[in-house]
Design a protein around this motif. Structure first.
Motif, PDB file in Angstrom:
ATOM      1  N   UNK A 135       0.747  -1.222   0.083  1.00 29.73           N
ATOM      2  CA  UNK A 135       0.190  -0.131   0.148  1.00 29.73           C
ATOM      3  C   UNK A 135       0.775   1.250  -0.148  1.00 29.73           C
ATOM      4  N   UNK A 136       2.012   1.361   0.710  1.00 31.02           N
ATOM      5  CA  UNK A 136       2.936   2.269   0.827  1.00 31.02           C
ATOM      6  C   UNK A 136       3.489   2.596  -0.619  1.00 31.02           C
ATOM      7  N   UNK A 137       3.673   1.626  -1.228  1.00 28.68           N
ATOM      8  CA  UNK A 137       4.354   1.676  -2.803  1.00 28.68           C
ATOM      9  C   UNK A 137       3.204   2.220  -3.659  1.00 28.68           C
ATOM     10  N   UNK A 138       2.192   1.766  -3.681  1.00 19.76           N
ATOM     11  CA  UNK A 138       1.259   2.082  -4.437  1.00 19.76           C
ATOM     12  C   UNK A 138       0.853   3.620  -4.247  1.00 19.76           C
ATOM     13  N   UNK A 139       0.657   3.930  -2.711  1.00 18.96           N
ATOM     14  CA  UNK A 139       0.461   5.593  -2.195  1.00 18.96           C
ATOM     15  C   UNK A 139       1.485   6.427  -3.079  1.00 18.96           C
ATOM     16  N   UNK A 140       2.671   5.880  -2.974  1.00 18.93           N
ATOM     17  CA  UNK A 140       3.838   6.602  -3.641  1.00 18.93           C
ATOM     18  C   UNK A 140       3.650   6.969  -5.240  1.00 18.93           C
ATOM     19  N   UNK A 141       3.342   5.754  -5.865  1.00 20.29           N
ATOM     20  CA  UNK A 141       3.022   5.666  -7.305  1.00 20.29           C
ATOM     21  C   UNK A 141       1.924   6.750  -7.786  1.00 20.29           C
ATOM     22  N   UNK A 142       0.930   6.587  -6.890  1.00 21.99           N
ATOM     23  CA  UNK A 142       0.050   7.693  -7.346  1.00 21.99           C
ATOM     24  C   UNK A 142       0.228   9.038  -7.181  1.00 21.99           C
ATOM     25  N   UNK A 143       1.288   9.409  -6.504  1.00 20.81           N
ATOM     26  CA  UNK A 143       1.629  10.808  -6.450  1.00 20.81           C
ATOM     27  C   UNK A 143       2.469  11.395  -7.748  1.00 20.81           C
TER      28      UNK A 143
END
Length: 145
Positions: A135-143
């Motif tokens: 989830x942390x990786x996805x949150x970063x990708x979405x930025x």
């Protein structure tokens, strides 16, 4: 004579193996700041100088997982880049297609792998990553825009 030398050798071995304190014990007053201190377990506490009452301070929550660092430390960059399509889509393309409501779905895709959304080449699964890390990786990708 053999018994004495054997006993002496045994005593030296026991001493060398740690049957003695490695450092002298400090009195409590020498190891505690009268206002704020830390125990050996690094739990902060406050001592009220008027009453002598000790209050344990609640430690702050651990820092949020750093998605960018997790990506850099994994094998993600072998197939993905921030702005350029490589084997898989760029992170900017993913961020354009998805939003915050898709975090759980994308985290599951990282963990389980899959194919078909961005072409026929499958994304390898990453079963050892925790859900929180994904989830942390996805949150970063979405930025990434």
């Amino acid at each position: 004579m053999k018994k004495i030398s054997s006993a002496l050798i045994l005593a030296v071995i026991c001493y060398a193996c740690g049957n003695h304190p490695s450092e002298p014990k400090k009195p409590i007053s020498a190891s505690i700041n009268p206002q704020i201190g830390e125990t050996k377990a690094k739990k902060a506490f406050v001592v009220d100088s008027a009453t002598g009452a000790v209050t344990v301070a609640v430690p702050p929550p651990p820092p949020a997982k750093d998605g960018k660092a997790l990506i850099a430390g994994g094998d993600c960059l072998a197939c993905h880049q921030e702005k350029t399509k490589l084997v898989g889509p760029s992170y900017a393309e993913v961020a354009k297609k998805y939003n915050e409501k898709d975090i759980a779905k994308l985290a599951k895709k990282i963990k389980e792998g899959g194919a078909g959304v961005w072409g026929e080449i499958p994304m390898a699964p990453h079963p050892t990553l925790s859900e929180e890390d994904c989830e942390a990786m996805v949150k970063y990708i979405l930025t990434i825009k």
